[in-house]
Structure formats: structure tokens, C-alpha cells
Design an enzyme around this catalytic site. Structure first.
Site, PDB file in Angstrom:
ATOM      1  N   CYS A 196       0.847  -1.188   0.000  1.00  0.00           N
ATOM      2  CA  CYS A 196       0.000   0.000   0.000  1.00  0.00           C
ATOM      3  C   CYS A 196       0.892   1.250   0.000  1.00  0.00           C
ATOM      4  CB  CYS A 196      -0.957   0.104   1.181  1.00  0.00           C
ATOM      5  SG  CYS A 196      -2.155  -1.216   1.219  1.00  0.00           S
ATOM      6  N   ARG A 211       3.996  -0.495  -4.645  1.00  0.00           N
ATOM      7  CA  ARG A 211       3.671  -0.938  -3.289  1.00  0.00           C
ATOM      8  C   ARG A 211       2.329  -1.655  -3.207  1.00  0.00           C
ATOM      9  NH1 ARG A 211       6.790   1.665   0.626  1.00  0.00           N
ATOM     10  NH2 ARG A 211       5.187   1.210   2.160  1.00  0.00           N
ATOM     11  N   TRP A 249      -2.752  -2.790  -1.731  1.00  0.00           N
ATOM     12  CA  TRP A 249      -2.465  -4.213  -1.809  1.00  0.00           C
ATOM     13  C   TRP A 249      -3.354  -4.825  -0.735  1.00  0.00           C
ATOM     14  CZ3 TRP A 249      -0.556  -8.137   1.378  1.00  0.00           C
ATOM     15  CH2 TRP A 249      -0.112  -9.279   0.723  1.00  0.00           C
ATOM     16  N   ASN A 302      -1.734   2.609   5.567  1.00  0.00           N
ATOM     17  CA  ASN A 302      -0.827   1.537   5.165  1.00  0.00           C
ATOM     18  C   ASN A 302      -0.485   0.760   6.436  1.00  0.00           C
ATOM     19  OD1 ASN A 302       2.734   1.559   4.432  1.00  0.00           O
ATOM     20  ND2 ASN A 302       1.294  -0.079   4.152  1.00  0.00           N
ATOM     21  N   GLY A 303      -0.823  -0.537   6.425  1.00  0.00           N
ATOM     22  CA  GLY A 303      -0.546  -1.357   7.607  1.00  0.00           C
ATOM     23  C   GLY A 303      -1.711  -2.286   7.879  1.00  0.00           C
ATOM     24  N   GLU A 345      17.994 -17.926  -5.895  1.00  0.00           N
ATOM     25  CA  GLU A 345      17.543 -16.609  -6.337  1.00  0.00           C
ATOM     26  C   GLU A 345      16.991 -16.674  -7.767  1.00  0.00           C
ATOM     27  OE1 GLU A 345      16.683 -13.966  -5.193  1.00  0.00           O
ATOM     28  OE2 GLU A 345      16.862 -12.480  -6.775  1.00  0.00           O
ATOM     29  N   LYS A 357      13.157 -15.628  -8.744  1.00  0.00           N
ATOM     30  CA  LYS A 357      12.877 -14.577  -9.734  1.00  0.00           C
ATOM     31  C   LYS A 357      11.959 -15.101 -10.821  1.00  0.00           C
ATOM     32  CE  LYS A 357      14.042 -11.813  -8.367  1.00  0.00           C
ATOM     33  NZ  LYS A 357      14.644 -11.029  -7.337  1.00  0.00           N
ATOM     34  N   GLU A 393       8.349 -15.761  -9.535  1.00  0.00           N
ATOM     35  CA  GLU A 393       7.713 -14.501  -9.150  1.00  0.00           C
ATOM     36  C   GLU A 393       7.109 -13.768 -10.352  1.00  0.00           C
ATOM     37  OE1 GLU A 393      10.613 -11.896  -7.407  1.00  0.00           O
ATOM     38  OE2 GLU A 393       9.121 -10.456  -6.720  1.00  0.00           O
ATOM     39  N   HIS A 416      17.867 -37.576  -4.198  1.00  0.00           N
ATOM     40  CA  HIS A 416      17.268 -38.078  -2.954  1.00  0.00           C
ATOM     41  C   HIS A 416      15.757 -37.895  -2.949  1.00  0.00           C
ATOM     42  CE1 HIS A 416      21.161 -38.982  -1.244  1.00  0.00           C
ATOM     43  NE2 HIS A 416      21.584 -37.837  -1.765  1.00  0.00           N
ATOM     44  N   LYS A 430       5.818  -4.534  -3.400  1.00  0.00           N
ATOM     45  CA  LYS A 430       7.264  -4.498  -3.189  1.00  0.00           C
ATOM     46  C   LYS A 430       7.678  -4.497  -1.720  1.00  0.00           C
ATOM     47  CE  LYS A 430      11.511  -2.958  -4.998  1.00  0.00           C
ATOM     48  NZ  LYS A 430      11.931  -4.292  -5.413  1.00  0.00           N
TER      49      LYS A 430
HETATM   50  C1  F6R Z   1      11.844 -10.732  -4.780  1.00  0.00           C
HETATM   51  C2  F6R Z   1      11.828  -9.647  -3.803  1.00  0.00           C
HETATM   52  C3  F6R Z   1      11.480  -9.982  -2.404  1.00  0.00           C
HETATM   53  C4  F6R Z   1      12.216  -9.058  -1.408  1.00  0.00           C
HETATM   54  C5  F6R Z   1      11.699  -9.307   0.021  1.00  0.00           C
HETATM   55  C6  F6R Z   1      12.458  -8.488   1.031  1.00  0.00           C
HETATM   56  O1  F6R Z   1      12.237 -10.279  -6.038  1.00  0.00           O
HETATM   57  O2  F6R Z   1      12.053  -8.514  -4.113  1.00  0.00           O
HETATM   58  O3  F6R Z   1      11.707 -11.320  -2.112  1.00  0.00           O
HETATM   59  O4  F6R Z   1      13.587  -9.309  -1.484  1.00  0.00           O
HETATM   60  O5  F6R Z   1      10.341  -9.011   0.078  1.00  0.00           O
HETATM   61  O6  F6R Z   1      12.298  -7.122   0.798  1.00  0.00           O
HETATM   62  P1  F6R Z   1      13.281  -6.073   1.434  1.00  0.00           P
HETATM   63  O7  F6R Z   1      14.614  -6.289   0.800  1.00  0.00           O
HETATM   64  O8  F6R Z   1      12.699  -4.741   1.103  1.00  0.00           O
HETATM   65  O9  F6R Z   1      13.327  -6.348   2.904  1.00  0.00           O
END
Ligand code: F6R
Length: 607
Positions: A2, A27, A76, A100-101, A480, A484, A487, A503, A602
């Protein structure tokens, strides 16, 4: 998670709010709304979908929306489905607010209102918060806010307009971020500077549990005992263009291309006389004294940067490093004490679980060091020491450049520790430091490998599931790469330590299942190659990522992506770019919105 924005001043509020919401859309992007003070009272306009839908709806009102005060929100969803009723702003009596929260005790509060015959219109916790503030209001907004927050449990950043004070905005926060600034054009407040940097590069972070009274001429801050507090002014080093796509179709692609610069900005100031040095950050070596173990805690991609840190620190410094997912760490009674250095990694500096992990670590007397991208964020402010990454704003939901610079700080910490603890002789530390300084140029050479990767993405676009395998640094990098991909492409994928596949999971390898094998680590190459042979003989379609100085039989795989020669410990920086490209181009080929994948936001400021 948000985004909120507020403005009161001399220019069009709707223009400021819509600009801010567009910038904050990363956000949350399931619905959006603004409330502006017009000649005929407050006008509340909300829509489901992206901010562009809101812009269309607002435009329908034409000149009737002349207003110089307003608040806005991009959502969100947490409580209540994605509907216009549940979108913010919410209104109760004389109160209009954005939030937001999460208000954790909203059901209990809602039941109290129900007993009085008061029912909310929406299903949200936010509307209940508006009802509480309205309930506490007689004629003094500050007193109402102060009384209301005593009744609210949970995390919040609120921007509030009271009908009786139509030119003012009141704000308070607990947990969720808010930054603000006053200029000749008026006063601005938002979740993040990206929303307001167009108007000012100077700002302050609203301290938690303080009430801001925002008028067009000034912003005053009071603590909950009504004492005035002077804000600590800060300055962003980037400008509005950094938060724009700059000719790229998606922010993610732009941010992949910004990696060399982000790495240079993060690494170079911390190299003095060819050796790592954190004086510029005010981080003195005492933080490393008396430490016999390290815990790195973070979420998602940031946690994966921690796994890289563990691998290299254990290799060179010979000190145990534990990597914990922050949401697990905070509820498991972790074994940390004054001999533990806890490293928190976070792009936003606001991730709720990482923040709580920090607070828990401090309560256990551990020394805390954060690696954070957003200046003045909660994690940065609350940790004992902070090493800022200098990636500039990261807008795409999928993290790329932030991961890259987080990794580079892990290498800097490893090198400083190795020097202090003398686990590596100085000449070798110098050699490794020189390799690190070379990383931005190395990454630059890989940026134009995208053509080859586009072809590969077309091969995996129709896969239902795929696997990433590797050993050592290649394995943690695979984690990672896999995150990615899933996601932003919605293709199921898993990362496996190459030797672990047999295994159990190898039963999932059948004809044409794509396996991306990361094979840059020469000392385990023969082992990884046998694992590649195992999956290939079961029909897998193998894409191998390796380096040009690795002697590998190319007929072992269906596609090979070759990185330029590099010390194997620095190969993750190159391989990461390839993995980012694979995810990016697969998502792009599927016609998805690369920057705003479904269900995500994000900055995860809720548990
Ligand atoms: C994936 C991604 C998330 C963030 C995670 C932590 O591409 O961006 O997995 O890495 O939500 O976010 P921060 O780094 O802001 O604590």
C-alpha cells in the site's frame, strides 16, 4: 505494501496525488483512490485496478475537482477483497483517511461499534480505524488522533483529513513508513520519496508515534505528550528521473542495466588504499570484536544475498554464519547473544519481519548491522550500524540491482573480517578486493548477453515446472534464479543443491523438463557435471550457465550460456545477471506485466 500520499498547498492536489500514486504503484496495485477537498466538501473517488483506471475516473470530473488539499492511496489488499468499497480513502463521520498497515484488533473494535448500532460500509480494518478516530473526535484533531491510537493495535501509517479542518492533513505512523517535506508549493507526505522527489529532494522521516500537522505553509510534529519535535532533515542523492523508466519498457530491465553503476556506488567509497574500510559509514571495527558467530536474517531475495554472504564468510573467515528467514527467526527463540553479530538485509528497510527480527536481536544483546537501500528507513534507524547500498530507487517488484549490491556488501564485510581476524593474509585480501572493484565492469560485459537469453526463454515459456541446480555458490544463486522466475513468470520452479536431487526430486525429471544448471564453481564442477548427466539421461532439457575458463563438454547440455573468465568466487555477480534475464525475458515473452506480478507488492510491511 500500500502506498499513501497527501498534499496541501498552492497547486492542484489531484495532480500531485495522481503523480504520487503512479510512482507508489509498486507498493500495491489492486485498487486506488483519492479524496480531495472541493468547494462542495470532500470528494472521494475510488476504483478497482491500476492507478491508470483511477486517472481515467478522475478525469471524468474535469474542473469540478479543483482542490489544493487531498490524500491518496494505492492498495495491496489485506482485509477485504478487491472492491471499490474496500479501496481507500475511507470515511467515518467527519474523518477521511488513507492507511498503510494492518489494524490487528479491528474485529474486536468493529464488534464494539456494532453494539452501538454502527456498521462499516467496507470489510476493511482501515474503515474501523476511521470510525475509532471519528469516535474520539470532538473538535481537536490532534487529541482525537492521540486518543484513537491508544485503541488501535497493529502497524499503521495514516494520513487524515477532518471535515472541520479542510486545508490540513494529520499524520501518524507506527511501523509503516512516512516521509514528508514542505516547499514553496506546499506540504507533501508519502510512503516513499519516489512520490514526492519531483517537488523536493530534502525530506524528513516522520518519527514513529508522533503526530504531524500538515498545513500548506508548514509541517509541525508533536510527540504524544504534545511536545514539539524538530525533524531530522535528510537528502536523496537521486532525482525524479531515477524513478522513471528512461526509455526502457519495464523498470526491471532498466534496473538490471543500472547494476554496474549501483555496484560502483556501493563498493568504491568503501575501498581505501586497496583494502575494505567502513569509515565512511561510521562503522568502526569494534562491531566485529568479541564476535564468535554471525546470523544473517532477511526475507526473499535479500535472504538469498545472505546465503551468498554465508558461503563466502565461512570460506574465508572461518566463523559460523547462520542464515535465517526473518519470519521464522522472530518466532523461534533464536540462539543469539552478545557474541553474535546479526546482519539484517533489506532493500526497503521496512519489511515487517526483518524489522521485528532486528528488535528481537537487540533485545538479546546481539550487535546489529543492517544492509539497507532506503535511507532513514526503520531498519536503518534502529540497527546499531548501517551499511547503505547505493542502488537508487528500485521500482520493479522483482529485486535485481538491490540483490546485486547486497551481495557486494557481503563481500566487503567478508574482506574486512578476513583482514581483522587475519584468516587471509593481506596480499590475498588486496587481490580479492581488486577482484571486487572489477565486478561493475565485469557485470557490464554481461549485459549484452540478452539476445542469447531471449532465445532460451522461448524454450521454457511453455514449461509447467522447471529446476535450477548448482553446488556451493551456484546453489545459493540458483535459489535466487528460481525465485525470480516464479515470481514474474508464474512458472513453478525449484532450486536444488545438485547432489540432493537424487534423494527424491529427480522423480519429477521427465522428457523436456527444463533444468537450469549453474556451473561456475570449478572445484565442484565434475560433481555438478555428473548431476547434469543424471538429469539429461532422464530426458531433461538442460541449460547450463558456466564461465569461459571452465573446461566442459558442451554436448552435455542443450544450451550453454558462457560468462567471461572470472575468479570463481565472483562468478555469482555474472550468473545473477543471466538468471535475471531468463526470468525477465520469459515473463516478457508470456506477455505478463513484468514489473507488477500478480498478488505481490514491493515493500512487505505486514507479517
Ligand atoms: C523478490 C523480492 C522480495 C524481497 C523481500 C524483502 O524479487 O524482491 O523477495 O527481497 O520481500 O524485501 P526487502 O529487501 O525490502 O526487505
Amino acid at each position: 505494501m500500500c502506498g499513501i500520499v497527501g498534499f496541501t498547498g498552492e497547486i492542484s492536489a489531484k495532480d500531485v496525488l495522481l503523480h504520487g500514486l503512479k510512482a507508489l504503484e509498486y507498493r500495491g496495485y489492486d485498487s486506488a483512490g483519492i479524496a480531495v477537498e472541493t468547494e462542495n466538501g470532500i470528494k472521494n473517488i475510488k476504483t478497482v485496478g491500476k492507478v491508470s483506471n483511477l486517472v481515467d475516473k478522475v478525469n471524468e470530473y474535469g474542473d469540478s475537482l479543483k482542490a489544493t488539499t487531498g490524500i491518496g492511496h494505492t492498495r495491496w489488499a489485506t482485509h477485504g477483497g478487491v472492491t471499490a468499497e474496500n479501496a481507500h480513502p475511507h470515511r467515518a463521520g467527519k474523518v477521511t483517511l488513507v492507511h498503510n498497515g494492518i489494524i490487528e484488533n479491528y474485529q474486536e473494535l468493529a464488534a464494539q461499534f456494532k453494539e452501538k448500532g454502527l456498521e462499516p460500509v467496507s470489510e476493511t480494518d482501515t474503515e474501523i480505524a476511521a470510525m475509532v478516530i471519528n469516535d474520539c473526535y470532538t473538535d481537536n484533531p490532534i487529541e482525537a488522533v492521540k486518543a484513537a491510537v491508544k485503541r488501535l493495535k497493529g502497524a499503521y501509517a495514516f494520513c487524515i483529513i477532518f471535515d472541520d479542518y479542510p486545508e490540513n492533513i494529520y499524520a501518524i505512523r507506527n511501523g509503516s513508513p512516512l516521509v514528508a517535506t514542505n516547499t514553496d508549493e506546499g506540504s507533501f507526505i508519502a510512503s516513499d520519496m519516489v512520490a514526492i522527489v519531483k517537488y523536493s529532494k530534502d525530506y524528513f522521516v516522520l518519527p514513529e508515534h508522533h503526530i504531524a500537522t500538515i498545513t500548506k505553509d508548514s509541517i509541525s510534529i508533536m510527540d504524544l505528550k504534545f511536545r514539539e519535535v524538530e525533524p531530522d532533515m535528510m537528502h536523496v542523492s537521486w532525482d525524479a528521473t531515477a524513478a522513471k523508466k528512461g526509455g526502457y519498457e519495464y523498470f526491471m530491465l532498466k534496473e538490471i542495466h543500472e547494476q554496474p553503476e549501483a555496484l560502483t556506488n556501493t563498493i568504491v567509497p568503501r575501498i581505501v588504499g586497496g583494502l575494505p574500510d567502513f569509515s565512511v559509514d561510521g562503522v568502526d571495527d569494534s562491531i566485529f570484536e568479541g564476535i564468535n558467530n554471525i546470523t544473517i536474517t532477511a526475507c526473499g531475495t535479500a535472504m538469498h544475498a545472505g546465503l551468498i554472504g554465508k558461503t563466502i564468510i565461512e570460506k574465508y573467515v572461518r566463523i559460523p554464519v547462520n542464515v535465517e528467514i526473518a519470519s521464522e527467526y522472530r518466532y523461534k527463540n533464536p540462539i543469539v547473544d552478545e557474541h553474535t553479530l546479526v546482519i539484517l538485509v533489506s532493500q526497503s528497510g521496512e519489511t515487517a519481519d526483518t524489522l521485528e527480527a532486528l528488535r528481537l536481536s537487540k533485545a538479546r544483546n546481539a550487535k546489529t548491522l543492517s544492509i539497507v537501500n532506503v535511507k532513514g528507513s526503520s531498519i536503518a534507524r534502529e540497527s546499531d550500524y548501517v551499511l547503505y547500498t547505493h542502488a537508487g530507487p528500485e521500482i520493479a517488484v522483482a529485486s535485481t540491482k538491490a540483490y546485486m549490491v547486497q551481495m557486494s556488501v557481503m563481500y566487503l564485510i567478508m574482506l574486512r573480517l578476513a583482514l581483522l581476524k587475519k584468516t587471509v593474509d593481506e596480499a590475498e585480501v588486496r587481490r580479492l578486493t581488486a577482484e571486487l572493484i572489477h565486478v561493475p565492469d565485469y557485470v557490464k560485459t554481461i549485459l549484452d548477453s540478452d539476445k542469447a537469453i531471449q532465445k532460451i526463454s522461448n524454450k521454457i515459456i511453455n514449461a509447467n515446472s522447471l529446476f535450477y541446480i548448482g553446488r556451493g555458490l551456484d546453489y545459493v544463486l540458483s535459489c535466487e534464479g528460481s525465485l525470480k522466475l516464479k515470481e514474474i513468470t508464474y512458472i513453478h520452479s525449484e532450486a536444488y543443491a545438485a547432489g540432493e536431487l537424487k534423494h527424491g526430486t529427480i522423480s519429477l525429471i521427465t522428457d523436456n523438463v527444463p533444468v537450469i544448471a549453474v556451473a561456475t564453481q570449478k572445484d565442484v564442477l565434475a560433481k555438478t557435471v555428473s548431476n547434469i548427466v543424471e538429469v539429461r539421461s532422464r530426458g531433461a532439457f538442460v541449460i547450463m550457465i558456466t564461465t569461459e575458463d571452465v573446461d566442459v563438454n558442451t554436448s552435455l547440455c542443450d544450451h550453454i550460456l558462457v560468462l567471461p573468465k572470472v575468479d570463481q568466487d565472483f562468478a555469482p555477480f555474472g550468473a545473477a545477471v543471466m538468471l535475471q534475464y531468463i526470468a525477465y525475458y520469459t515473463s516478457y515473452a508470456k506477455g505478463l506485466n513484468v514489473d507488477q506480478p500478480r498478488n505481490l507488492a514491493k515493500s512487505v510491511t505486514v507479517e
